[in-house]
Design a protein around this motif. Structure first.
Motif, mmCIF file in Angstrom:
data_model
loop_
_atom_site.group_PDB
_atom_site.id
_atom_site.type_symbol
_atom_site.label_atom_id
_atom_site.label_comp_id
_atom_site.label_asym_id
_atom_site.label_seq_id
_atom_site.Cartn_x
_atom_site.Cartn_y
_atom_site.Cartn_z
ATOM 1 N N GLN A 63 53.419 67.649 -71.694
ATOM 2 C CA GLN A 63 54.157 66.385 -71.778
ATOM 3 C C GLN A 63 53.228 65.193 -71.537
ATOM 4 O O GLN A 63 53.307 64.175 -72.248
ATOM 5 C CB GLN A 63 55.292 66.380 -70.743
ATOM 6 C CG GLN A 63 56.372 67.430 -70.989
ATOM 7 C CD GLN A 63 57.145 67.199 -72.269
ATOM 8 O OE1 GLN A 63 57.298 66.075 -72.725
ATOM 9 N NE2 GLN A 63 57.642 68.281 -72.861
ATOM 10 N N LEU A 64 52.355 65.301 -70.563
ATOM 11 C CA LEU A 64 51.412 64.214 -70.291
ATOM 12 C C LEU A 64 50.472 63.989 -71.467
ATOM 13 O O LEU A 64 50.147 62.845 -71.818
ATOM 14 C CB LEU A 64 50.604 64.532 -69.031
ATOM 15 C CG LEU A 64 51.360 64.488 -67.700
ATOM 16 C CD1 LEU A 64 50.455 64.946 -66.552
ATOM 17 C CD2 LEU A 64 51.867 63.073 -67.428
ATOM 18 N N VAL A 104 46.910 67.580 -63.585
ATOM 19 C CA VAL A 104 47.813 68.620 -63.087
ATOM 20 C C VAL A 104 47.098 69.594 -62.149
ATOM 21 O O VAL A 104 47.611 69.901 -61.061
ATOM 22 C CB VAL A 104 48.490 69.354 -64.258
ATOM 23 C CG1 VAL A 104 49.347 70.511 -63.760
ATOM 24 C CG2 VAL A 104 49.342 68.383 -65.060
ATOM 25 N N ALA A 113 54.461 76.018 -65.131
ATOM 26 C CA ALA A 113 54.823 74.641 -64.799
ATOM 27 C C ALA A 113 53.722 73.675 -65.213
ATOM 28 O O ALA A 113 53.986 72.597 -65.759
ATOM 29 C CB ALA A 113 55.092 74.536 -63.296
ATOM 30 N N ALA A 114 52.473 74.068 -64.968
ATOM 31 C CA ALA A 114 51.349 73.212 -65.330
ATOM 32 C C ALA A 114 51.240 73.053 -66.838
ATOM 33 O O ALA A 114 50.936 71.960 -67.334
ATOM 34 C CB ALA A 114 50.050 73.795 -64.771
ATOM 35 N N THR A 150 48.394 76.369 -61.362
ATOM 36 C CA THR A 150 48.326 75.054 -62.007
ATOM 37 C C THR A 150 46.943 74.784 -62.581
ATOM 38 O O THR A 150 46.809 74.057 -63.569
ATOM 39 C CB THR A 150 48.689 73.930 -61.020
ATOM 40 O OG1 THR A 150 47.712 73.847 -59.972
ATOM 41 C CG2 THR A 150 50.064 74.145 -60.410
ATOM 42 N N SER A 165 53.683 73.106 -69.008
ATOM 43 C CA SER A 165 54.738 72.204 -69.449
ATOM 44 C C SER A 165 54.415 70.756 -69.102
ATOM 45 O O SER A 165 54.499 69.860 -69.954
ATOM 46 C CB SER A 165 56.066 72.614 -68.809
ATOM 47 O OG SER A 165 57.104 71.760 -69.226
ATOM 48 N N VAL A 166 54.026 70.524 -67.855
ATOM 49 C CA VAL A 166 53.735 69.163 -67.420
ATOM 50 C C VAL A 166 52.515 68.605 -68.146
ATOM 51 O O VAL A 166 52.512 67.459 -68.612
ATOM 52 C CB VAL A 166 53.522 69.122 -65.893
ATOM 53 C CG1 VAL A 166 53.078 67.727 -65.452
ATOM 54 C CG2 VAL A 166 54.806 69.508 -65.168
#
Length: 433
Positions: free
Chosen positions: A367-368, A380, A360-361, A236, A363-364
């Motif tokens: 989006q943020l 993140v 995952a990081a 992450t 993607s998140v």
């Protein structure tokens, strides 16, 4: 080999004098360089063609998830059939996947098409780093040089992450948005084939255990599962930093310094790795993992609040300095937790965990960033490392070295040879716990 080095003083000089080491180190360095260019190259290309950090993060995430899921299977096949047998077809599939991804992105294909191609591209990413680590373990056995080898590999990995992002960013921003991925594919093909040709130093093949029993998975070792969770947290940091630094530099109008900032972050990791390998540690790797994650969580805390480029570079350097101790200690633990017949698989589980966390990081954070601005993506890495630290503190008892018969279904020559060393490590860890 192990007996020849057990009485030697651990250090980089002694490590690099290991017979046959350079025959796999140099090709391995070339072959692992593209690994550091892949995700940043995808991020820059897809963002350029779609205008969305969310889409870029999604494609990067799909690549990372497939890499994380298939990498352990690649490692298990390498343990069973040999590294060359797995590496050669993997290199060819990966190059074809990158070529297809570039073509679709430049043709402004829909997101679902990019995601579909990203899956085989990530799944076929050559796992050269774990293969090199497995070669070190095969040649050094349970010698005192294993922590030094783990540190050396961490330094090598991070050197590639100093050079790779800078090179990919320079090619993408200075020549063409696809130039970074084109260079990644060329280096993968050349380096992968050269590394695969070094057959003499690859670990022995373990097709089956005595009595015809198939070997088990490294995932059956509790300590490996704990380390996987921990390495997700490190992933992450890499993923969150890549996307957030890209968004931040775009936001301030200086996209060209993205690679420099990420390179400074990776340089901190590399410098800490050099120091870790040069120190004769009196504290066991389990304790070092816990301390390393605690420091990493603290270091990532101020990232989201920093708005000045020099200060962000300084904080990124500190974050990088805190990653190496955790990574090196985790890889060092594998040698005592897992028998030789499953070590390549174990190393690929950890590498895959980093890739999954990174995906995952990405993607998140993407989006943020799209919804709340570039600084929010830096939350993140903080959340990921804090969760990983919680898991480590809760399950730290599983990281004590113990006989690895759970993987093989019974005692092996490897575990018998290392029994004395494992017992000593266990006593030292218990004393320091």
């Amino acid at each position: 080999m192990a007996s020849a080095v057990k009485d030697s003083r651990p250090g980089y000089g002694q490590l690099l004098r290991t017979p046959g080491a350079w025959t796999f180190l140099l090709p391995g360095f070339l072959a692992r360089q593209p690994f550091a260019m892949l995700t940043i190259g995808i991020t820059l290309l897809v963002q350029s063609t779609t205008g969305s950090y969310g889409s870029a993060g999604a494609v990067t995430a799909a690549t990372g998830v497939s890499m994380a899921l298939f990498a352990p299977q690649s490692g298990k096949l390498a343990d069973r059939f040999g590294q060359r047998a797995v590496l050669l077809p993997g290199v060819l599939v990966h190059v074809a996947g990158v070529a297809a991804l570039i073509t679709l992105a430049l043709a402004h294909a829909p997101l679902w098409a990019l995601l579909a191609v990203a899956v085989p591209t990530g799944a076929s990413t050559p796992q050269v780093g774990p293969m090199v680590r497995a070669r070190w373990a095969a040649r050094l056995g349970g010698s005192p040089l294993m922590p030094t080898a783990a540190a050396f590999e961490s330094v090598t990995d991070e050197f590639t992450f100093v050079v790779g992002p800078v090179l990919a960013t320079a090619l993408c921003t200075g020549i063409h948005p696809a130039a970074g991925l084109i260079a990644e594919a060329v280096l993968t093909l050349a380096g992968g084939l050269l590394f695969a040709s070094q057959r003499r130093t690859q670990p022995p093949v373990h097709r089956a255990q005595s009595g015809g029993r198939p070997q088990g998975s490294a995932l059956s070792v509790p300590g490996v599962r704990v380390l996987i969770a921990a390495f997700l947290g490190i992933g992450t940091v890499f993923g969150g930093m890549q996307v957030s630094l890209t968004a931040f530099t775009q936001h301030i109008g200086h996209p060209g310094i993205n690679g420099v900032l990420y390179g400074i972050f990776a340089a901190g990791n590399m410098l800490a790795g050099i120091a870790c390998g040069a120190i004769a540690w009196k504290v066991g790797p389990r304790r070092r993992v816990l301390v390393g994650y605690g420091l990493l969580t603290l270091a990532t805390t101020p990232l989201w609040a920093v708005t000045a480029v020099p200060l962000l570079a300084a904080v990124g350097l500190v974050v990088g300095l805190c990653i190496a101790p955790a990574l090196i200690s985790g890889y060092t633990l594998v040698e005592s937790l897992v028998p030789a017949a499953a070590r390549t698989e174990a190393f690929t589980w950890l590498t895959g965990a980093v890739a999954l966390g990174q995906a995952a990081a990405s993607s998140v954070a993407g989006q943020l960033t799209d919804r709340f601005g570039p600084s929010t993506g830096f939350l993140v890495p903080l959340a990921g490392t804090a969760l990983a630290l919680t898991v480590l503190l809760t399950l730290r008892g599983h990281l004590l070295p113990r006989a690895a018969s759970a993987v093989t279904g019974g005692a092996t020559h490897d575990t018998q040879d290392q029994a004395g060393a494992v017992a000593e490590d266990r006593e030292r860890e218990l004393a320091s716990a």
